[in-house]
Write a protein that holds these residues in place. Sequence first.
Motif, mmCIF file in Angstrom:
data_model
loop_
_atom_site.group_PDB
_atom_site.id
_atom_site.type_symbol
_atom_site.label_atom_id
_atom_site.label_comp_id
_atom_site.label_asym_id
_atom_site.label_seq_id
_atom_site.Cartn_x
_atom_site.Cartn_y
_atom_site.Cartn_z
ATOM 1 N N GLU A 524 -4.803 3.679 -11.703
ATOM 2 C CA GLU A 524 -3.693 3.299 -10.852
ATOM 3 C C GLU A 524 -2.446 3.082 -11.695
ATOM 4 O OE1 GLU A 524 -4.432 -0.287 -8.780
ATOM 5 O OE2 GLU A 524 -4.821 -1.465 -10.570
ATOM 6 N N ALA A 525 -1.280 3.155 -11.050
ATOM 7 C CA ALA A 525 -0.012 2.999 -11.760
ATOM 8 C C ALA A 525 0.991 2.271 -10.880
ATOM 9 C CB ALA A 525 0.542 4.365 -12.156
ATOM 10 N N SER A 526 1.754 1.389 -11.492
ATOM 11 C CA SER A 526 2.858 0.717 -10.813
ATOM 12 C C SER A 526 4.139 1.502 -11.098
ATOM 13 C CB SER A 526 2.994 -0.726 -11.310
ATOM 14 O OG SER A 526 1.834 -1.474 -10.997
ATOM 15 N N LEU A 527 4.680 2.161 -10.080
ATOM 16 C CA LEU A 527 5.885 2.956 -10.254
ATOM 17 C C LEU A 527 7.119 2.067 -10.318
ATOM 18 C CD1 LEU A 527 5.061 5.879 -7.805
ATOM 19 C CD2 LEU A 527 4.526 5.678 -10.238
ATOM 20 N N THR A 528 7.156 1.057 -9.461
ATOM 21 C CA THR A 528 8.204 0.039 -9.475
ATOM 22 C C THR A 528 7.545 -1.295 -9.174
ATOM 23 O OG1 THR A 528 8.742 0.143 -7.106
ATOM 24 C CG2 THR A 528 9.827 1.737 -8.547
ATOM 25 N N GLU A 529 8.339 -2.326 -9.048
ATOM 26 C CA GLU A 529 7.794 -3.635 -8.722
ATOM 27 C C GLU A 529 7.128 -3.641 -7.354
ATOM 28 O OE1 GLU A 529 9.333 -8.290 -8.314
ATOM 29 O OE2 GLU A 529 10.691 -6.699 -8.986
ATOM 30 N N ARG A 530 7.574 -2.774 -6.462
ATOM 31 C CA ARG A 530 7.071 -2.764 -5.093
ATOM 32 C C ARG A 530 6.240 -1.534 -4.742
ATOM 33 N NH1 ARG A 530 12.676 -4.584 -1.998
ATOM 34 N NH2 ARG A 530 12.988 -6.559 -3.156
ATOM 35 N N LEU A 531 6.295 -0.503 -5.555
ATOM 36 C CA LEU A 531 5.662 0.774 -5.236
ATOM 37 C C LEU A 531 4.569 1.090 -6.251
ATOM 38 C CD1 LEU A 531 6.060 3.081 -3.129
ATOM 39 C CD2 LEU A 531 7.440 4.247 -4.867
ATOM 40 N N SER A 569 1.397 3.075 -2.045
ATOM 41 C CA SER A 569 1.508 1.788 -1.360
ATOM 42 C C SER A 569 2.844 1.134 -1.660
ATOM 43 C CB SER A 569 0.372 0.855 -1.792
ATOM 44 O OG SER A 569 -0.889 1.416 -1.504
ATOM 45 N N TYR A 570 3.406 0.499 -0.632
ATOM 46 C CA TYR A 570 4.676 -0.211 -0.778
ATOM 47 C C TYR A 570 4.508 -1.632 -0.250
ATOM 48 C CZ TYR A 570 9.532 -1.604 0.050
ATOM 49 O OH TYR A 570 10.719 -2.285 0.052
ATOM 50 N N VAL A 571 4.995 -2.618 -1.007
ATOM 51 C CA VAL A 571 4.911 -4.024 -0.623
ATOM 52 C C VAL A 571 6.306 -4.629 -0.679
ATOM 53 C CG1 VAL A 571 3.894 -6.277 -1.136
ATOM 54 C CG2 VAL A 571 2.564 -4.192 -1.562
ATOM 55 N N HIS A 572 6.760 -5.173 0.451
ATOM 56 C CA HIS A 572 8.089 -5.803 0.509
ATOM 57 C C HIS A 572 7.927 -7.320 0.417
ATOM 58 C CE1 HIS A 572 12.076 -6.959 2.013
ATOM 59 N NE2 HIS A 572 12.454 -5.741 1.622
ATOM 60 N N PRO A 573 8.852 -8.022 -0.225
ATOM 61 C CA PRO A 573 8.734 -9.473 -0.376
ATOM 62 C C PRO A 573 8.644 -10.241 0.940
ATOM 63 C CG PRO A 573 10.411 -8.619 -1.870
ATOM 64 C CD PRO A 573 10.018 -7.492 -0.979
ATOM 65 N N GLY A 578 3.132 -1.086 3.548
ATOM 66 C CA GLY A 578 2.828 0.225 4.093
ATOM 67 C C GLY A 578 2.076 1.066 3.078
ATOM 68 N N SER A 579 1.242 1.969 3.563
ATOM 69 C CA SER A 579 0.495 2.842 2.660
ATOM 70 C C SER A 579 0.194 4.156 3.360
ATOM 71 C CB SER A 579 -0.811 2.193 2.199
ATOM 72 O OG SER A 579 -1.700 2.016 3.288
ATOM 73 N N VAL A 580 0.075 5.216 2.560
ATOM 74 C CA VAL A 580 -0.361 6.519 3.045
ATOM 75 C C VAL A 580 -1.362 7.060 2.043
ATOM 76 C CG1 VAL A 580 1.535 7.748 1.915
ATOM 77 C CG2 VAL A 580 0.376 8.784 3.890
ATOM 78 N N GLU A 581 -2.385 7.731 2.538
ATOM 79 C CA GLU A 581 -3.503 8.161 1.696
ATOM 80 C C GLU A 581 -3.927 9.560 2.085
ATOM 81 O OE1 GLU A 581 -7.470 5.799 0.638
ATOM 82 O OE2 GLU A 581 -7.488 6.541 2.701
ATOM 83 N N ALA A 582 -4.251 10.383 1.089
ATOM 84 C CA ALA A 582 -4.774 11.731 1.315
ATOM 85 C C ALA A 582 -6.153 11.832 0.678
ATOM 86 C CB ALA A 582 -3.844 12.781 0.716
ATOM 87 N N GLN A 583 -7.079 12.455 1.387
ATOM 88 C CA GLN A 583 -8.438 12.655 0.885
ATOM 89 C C GLN A 583 -8.811 14.127 1.012
ATOM 90 O OE1 GLN A 583 -10.268 9.494 3.414
ATOM 91 N NE2 GLN A 583 -11.049 8.687 1.491
ATOM 92 N N SER A 611 1.460 -3.018 7.851
ATOM 93 C CA SER A 611 1.000 -4.370 8.153
ATOM 94 C C SER A 611 2.115 -5.363 7.860
ATOM 95 C CB SER A 611 -0.241 -4.719 7.336
ATOM 96 O OG SER A 611 0.054 -4.791 5.950
ATOM 97 N N TYR A 612 1.956 -6.558 8.426
ATOM 98 C CA TYR A 612 2.942 -7.611 8.215
ATOM 99 C C TYR A 612 2.209 -8.939 8.101
ATOM 100 C CZ TYR A 612 6.914 -10.733 8.981
ATOM 101 O OH TYR A 612 7.851 -11.719 8.846
ATOM 102 N N GLY A 613 2.515 -9.680 7.046
ATOM 103 C CA GLY A 613 1.912 -10.978 6.825
ATOM 104 C C GLY A 613 2.936 -12.092 6.893
#
Length: 657
Positions: A524-531, A569-573, A578-583, A611-613
């Motif tokens: 896995e890799a962290s592209l940015t702080e949120r992505l 995957s994207y995570v907002h503060p 949100g996420s999208v996946e290909a198989q 999703s929203y938390g």
Amino acid sequence: MRVIASVVIFASVAASCSAWARDEIIVSVVRGETSVRAATVYELDSDDLLDIRATSLSDALSRAPSASLQTNSRGETLAFFRGAGERQTALFFDGASLNIPWDNRLDIALVPSRAAAQISTTPGVSSVLYGANTSGGVIDINPVSANTTTSFDVQGGEGGFLDGGAVFSGGGESWRGVAAAGFTHREGATLTRDANIAFSQADSSLRTNTDLSRLNGFARLETELGRNHSLSASILAIDVDYGIAPEGHLDPGDNSVRFWRYPKSRHIVGVINATIRPTDDLSIRNAVWVQQFNQTIESYSSGQYAQIDDLQTDSDRTYGARVVAENTAGVHLLRGVVTIVDARHRQTDVAFTNGVAPDVAPPPDRFHRRTVSVGGEYELSRGVTRLSLGVSGDFLQTLDTGGRPEAGDFATWNLIGGIEHELDDRWSIAFSAGRKTRLPTQRELFGTAIDRFLINPDLKAESAILIEAPVRYADDRLSFTVAPFTNLSTNTIDQRNVIVDNLNLRQRINLRGSRNFGVEVFGEASLTERLSVAGNLTAMRLRRLPENDALDERFLSERPQVLARASLSYVHPNGLRGSVEAQYRGRAFSLDQNNVFIPLARSTSFNAEISYGFSLADSAVNIFLRADNFTDTLIEPQLGLPVSGRVIRGGLRVSAP
């Protein structure tokens, strides 16, 4: 479609990633055993299970690198790791073996994920401490503990799907406990628009006879008996009523289609774990378990499921015990293990006449087997280098064969070894190899599956030479592993179709063997702080050896040459995610009624979630909307038995502070 598949594979390799593979870990067997240090181990924790909205073990394992899942004509969902058969894979829960010894497998779609805190898989060289039948890998489930957060969750979706449950934890000064309960209901599996089902399918939206109702519960008590001793007791109960899809490519007129239902499938396992530490360097860990499995199979005359032709009732009682002693002396570590599994299977087959049961049921057939495994391991740690060696023996006593011809007893041996070396604080290399074996099951030797199989008491045990050489990298933003592997199998157990009295039957046979060469890439890799990006790729070339120098096709059934997964995957503060996946599922073949290998469809499918938390009255609330296979792609793991089409579902989870 091939262009899309190539992009998916390239993304998996380029990102070198997988949500499963955050670290190579030490896996517990009796809550503390370890796998071979040089072997590749994958972990999925409770947060990961929530992220993918898993409701069963099969949902979780669909994310594991090299795992190919399929639901067979018996309705059992099974996992194949690196092309190995499901009976070669051991399944553990809280230190107890969950596989039913009669057939050494279990429908993983029926095992609830709500009771799991951590799921680990070892697809290669596993520790000899796991016991017999691990040449294809190990799945190890650690259950939720008393430290688990109290929570409630519910979700629903297409096909009349509804799932919900709760987890409670608490305790006093001496005892702590956790309890989980849940239910699942489904009217039927959705049917993709491209499904090629010529027979036994009336509804265009839901697959025939795929309804399901499941209740499950789990409880665990834990205590510390002084500074050096601990004790725990757990129980898992699963009760299911469900139907299975008939093979849609087969004409019901040739008497080879299963029209089956399971009106009762009940699985209960109780486990006691105890750890004693006489000294700081010596520990003795013990696990004992009792497992009861009961099921009823109704076989119908047609796809209308109106008239019963045959009824089979099964009762399996298993007693198991494992004792592991571990001693540390400086850089040296020594372990010894003894495992005993005693299993009894009782089966009654009742033939109906025009849908009417006989006045007196026939007596049950009784089967009894006992497996004993004895082994030991040695580990040496010197600085950044670790060495491990292990040897074990597996002994199978066939004590009762239900009136079938005697098959005799079996004795096999296993040998493993590995070395791991850290090149620096980021790079490490490893090598592991071993000889592992798999004993034939009593169902393979003596089972007829309601006149579907021809018995073969002359089956031999399988053996496999496993080799793996992973290279690992990890820093704060990127982690990946590249793991070339080889599996050289002898006496591979497969099946063939035979004609007996104008009936098309299947029979288990030993092939000369098979050869599998492949590679896994994951990370896995962290592209940015949120992505972040994650994925995995398994590519292999699996072929059986030719029989009698014949130049026939040498495939093994339902083993995809390529499996790949990539996710973004994207995570907002503010709590939005949100996420999208290909198989991608590559070329595989399935054996038809004429012993001809038919190519299965390649597929690239996509999943997405938002999703929203947020917090509400000191509780954490998470709501989600998820679309699995939102492109409604045909996914075909086996002839006539496609995977569900598009499924849209949503739900929420509330966690106590």
